[in-house]
Design a protein around this motif. Sequence first.
Motif, mmCIF file in Angstrom:
data_model
loop_
_atom_site.group_PDB
_atom_site.id
_atom_site.type_symbol
_atom_site.label_atom_id
_atom_site.label_comp_id
_atom_site.label_asym_id
_atom_site.label_seq_id
_atom_site.Cartn_x
_atom_site.Cartn_y
_atom_site.Cartn_z
ATOM 1 N N GLY A 1 0.785 -1.232 0.000
ATOM 2 C CA GLY A 1 0.000 0.000 0.000
ATOM 3 C C GLY A 1 0.814 1.278 0.000
ATOM 4 N N THR A 2 2.126 1.179 -0.125
ATOM 5 C CA THR A 2 2.946 2.388 -0.148
ATOM 6 C C THR A 2 3.244 2.791 -1.580
ATOM 7 O OG1 THR A 2 4.977 1.099 0.000
ATOM 8 C CG2 THR A 2 4.049 1.896 2.053
ATOM 9 N N LYS A 3 3.252 4.093 -1.825
ATOM 10 C CA LYS A 3 3.616 4.653 -3.119
ATOM 11 C C LYS A 3 4.704 5.692 -2.884
ATOM 12 C CE LYS A 3 -1.024 4.099 -4.917
ATOM 13 N NZ LYS A 3 -2.269 4.813 -5.187
ATOM 14 N N VAL A 4 5.839 5.496 -3.526
ATOM 15 C CA VAL A 4 6.992 6.361 -3.301
ATOM 16 C C VAL A 4 6.926 7.562 -4.231
ATOM 17 C CG1 VAL A 4 9.497 6.496 -3.380
ATOM 18 C CG2 VAL A 4 8.398 4.426 -2.545
ATOM 19 N N LYS A 5 7.058 8.753 -3.640
ATOM 20 C CA LYS A 5 7.091 9.980 -4.425
ATOM 21 C C LYS A 5 8.511 10.302 -4.848
ATOM 22 C CE LYS A 5 6.245 13.916 -2.317
ATOM 23 N NZ LYS A 5 5.574 15.083 -1.713
ATOM 24 N N SER A 6 9.470 10.223 -3.913
ATOM 25 C CA SER A 6 10.859 10.529 -4.244
ATOM 26 C C SER A 6 11.794 9.784 -3.307
ATOM 27 C CB SER A 6 11.118 12.028 -4.150
ATOM 28 O OG SER A 6 10.998 12.457 -2.811
ATOM 29 N N VAL A 7 13.040 9.645 -3.767
ATOM 30 C CA VAL A 7 14.084 8.990 -2.977
ATOM 31 C C VAL A 7 15.324 9.881 -2.996
ATOM 32 C CG1 VAL A 7 15.572 6.974 -2.764
ATOM 33 C CG2 VAL A 7 13.232 6.689 -3.553
ATOM 34 N N ASN A 8 15.836 10.223 -1.831
ATOM 35 C CA ASN A 8 17.093 10.963 -1.703
ATOM 36 C C ASN A 8 18.112 10.029 -1.064
ATOM 37 O OD1 ASN A 8 15.873 13.260 -2.673
ATOM 38 N ND2 ASN A 8 15.452 14.078 -0.635
ATOM 39 N N THR A 9 19.301 9.942 -1.665
ATOM 40 C CA THR A 9 20.336 9.065 -1.120
ATOM 41 C C THR A 9 21.568 9.866 -0.764
ATOM 42 O OG1 THR A 9 21.240 8.580 -3.301
ATOM 43 C CG2 THR A 9 19.556 7.077 -2.457
ATOM 44 N N MET A 10 22.334 9.325 0.182
ATOM 45 C CA MET A 10 23.613 9.940 0.539
ATOM 46 C C MET A 10 24.599 8.849 0.914
ATOM 47 S SD MET A 10 22.006 11.795 3.808
ATOM 48 C CE MET A 10 20.418 11.849 3.038
ATOM 49 N N ASN A 11 25.818 8.978 0.384
ATOM 50 C CA ASN A 11 26.900 8.062 0.711
ATOM 51 C C ASN A 11 27.671 8.625 1.886
ATOM 52 O OD1 ASN A 11 26.589 6.112 -1.419
ATOM 53 N ND2 ASN A 11 27.300 7.700 -2.810
ATOM 54 N N MET A 12 27.908 7.775 2.882
ATOM 55 C CA MET A 12 28.627 8.205 4.077
ATOM 56 C C MET A 12 29.954 7.459 4.149
ATOM 57 S SD MET A 12 25.462 8.436 6.752
ATOM 58 C CE MET A 12 25.121 6.704 6.662
ATOM 59 N N ALA B 1 10.359 9.495 0.495
ATOM 60 C CA ALA B 1 9.147 10.291 0.695
ATOM 61 C C ALA B 1 7.982 9.566 0.029
ATOM 62 C CB ALA B 1 9.317 11.675 0.106
ATOM 63 N N LEU B 2 6.890 9.403 0.772
ATOM 64 C CA LEU B 2 5.703 8.735 0.247
ATOM 65 C C LEU B 2 4.679 9.764 -0.214
ATOM 66 C CD1 LEU B 2 5.228 5.970 2.970
ATOM 67 C CD2 LEU B 2 6.521 5.828 0.844
ATOM 68 N N THR B 3 3.774 9.338 -1.102
ATOM 69 C CA THR B 3 2.717 10.226 -1.564
ATOM 70 C C THR B 3 1.697 10.421 -0.454
ATOM 71 O OG1 THR B 3 1.459 8.372 -2.475
ATOM 72 C CG2 THR B 3 3.001 9.495 -3.958
ATOM 73 N N GLU B 4 0.833 11.424 -0.612
ATOM 74 C CA GLU B 4 -0.157 11.749 0.421
ATOM 75 C C GLU B 4 -1.193 10.636 0.604
ATOM 76 O OE1 GLU B 4 -0.098 14.305 2.518
ATOM 77 O OE2 GLU B 4 1.801 14.867 1.604
ATOM 78 N N ASP B 5 -1.575 9.941 -0.485
ATOM 79 C CA ASP B 5 -2.595 8.889 -0.381
ATOM 80 C C ASP B 5 -1.996 7.525 -0.051
ATOM 81 O OD1 ASP B 5 -1.314 8.782 -2.819
ATOM 82 O OD2 ASP B 5 -3.088 8.071 -3.901
ATOM 83 N N LYS C 1 -0.213 4.514 2.246
ATOM 84 C CA LYS C 1 -0.275 4.040 3.625
ATOM 85 C C LYS C 1 1.042 4.296 4.326
ATOM 86 C CE LYS C 1 -1.601 -0.046 4.549
ATOM 87 N NZ LYS C 1 -1.818 -1.499 4.532
ATOM 88 N N ASP C 2 1.003 4.399 5.667
ATOM 89 C CA ASP C 2 2.236 4.543 6.446
ATOM 90 C C ASP C 2 2.941 3.204 6.498
ATOM 91 O OD1 ASP C 2 1.786 7.206 6.934
ATOM 92 O OD2 ASP C 2 0.738 6.842 8.831
ATOM 93 N N ILE C 3 4.232 3.230 6.796
ATOM 94 C CA ILE C 3 5.026 2.001 6.926
ATOM 95 C C ILE C 3 4.842 1.466 8.336
ATOM 96 C CG2 ILE C 3 7.344 1.065 6.861
ATOM 97 C CD1 ILE C 3 7.986 3.024 4.646
ATOM 98 N N GLU C 4 4.484 0.183 8.450
ATOM 99 C CA GLU C 4 4.078 -0.403 9.725
ATOM 100 C C GLU C 4 5.195 -0.472 10.757
ATOM 101 O OE1 GLU C 4 3.712 -2.492 6.834
ATOM 102 O OE2 GLU C 4 1.797 -1.545 6.372
ATOM 103 N N ILE C 5 6.448 -0.655 10.322
ATOM 104 C CA ILE C 5 7.513 -0.842 11.308
ATOM 105 C C ILE C 5 7.774 0.402 12.137
ATOM 106 C CG2 ILE C 5 8.690 -2.670 10.052
ATOM 107 C CD1 ILE C 5 10.711 -0.589 9.122
ATOM 108 N N PHE C 6 7.331 1.556 11.657
ATOM 109 C CA PHE C 6 7.541 2.800 12.393
ATOM 110 C C PHE C 6 6.342 3.165 13.262
ATOM 111 C CE2 PHE C 6 10.488 3.322 8.818
ATOM 112 C CZ PHE C 6 11.635 3.659 9.519
ATOM 113 N N GLU C 7 5.264 2.402 13.228
ATOM 114 C CA GLU C 7 4.069 2.733 14.001
ATOM 115 C C GLU C 7 4.326 2.493 15.487
ATOM 116 O OE1 GLU C 7 0.406 2.515 12.668
ATOM 117 O OE2 GLU C 7 0.993 2.850 10.613
ATOM 118 N N GLY C 8 3.882 3.391 16.317
ATOM 119 C CA GLY C 8 4.015 3.252 17.756
ATOM 120 C C GLY C 8 5.351 3.693 18.307
ATOM 121 N N LEU C 9 6.193 4.288 17.487
ATOM 122 C CA LEU C 9 7.505 4.739 17.998
ATOM 123 C C LEU C 9 7.414 6.185 18.436
ATOM 124 C CD1 LEU C 9 9.949 3.179 15.402
ATOM 125 C CD2 LEU C 9 9.488 2.411 17.707
#
Length: 99
Positions: free
Chosen positions: A51-62, A85-89, A91-99
Amino acid sequence: MADIRYYDVILKPIVTEKSMNAMGEKKYTFMVHPEANKSQIKEAVEKMFEGTKVKSVNTMNMDGKNKRRGMVVGKTAKSKKAIVALTEDSKDIEIFEGL
């Protein structure tokens, strides 16, 4: 380049104060495979989390940090971080819920 499957791309989520504040804007931070590109990261997030739709991806090499133990000098391994970054419509990612 190695043959990277979508389940090998995302290594672990990054949970910091800054990344937790960004979740209000539907931006999630992950540690990713160093050879993964933006399209592979987008595909991995959309396949792993339903249910996730990705709007954009930013990457950085460390670069690795300089470490010293006595007279021995070395570096830790290089790593790569991605902010998804996800689109407005979407779903949220479940692993981050409740943190």
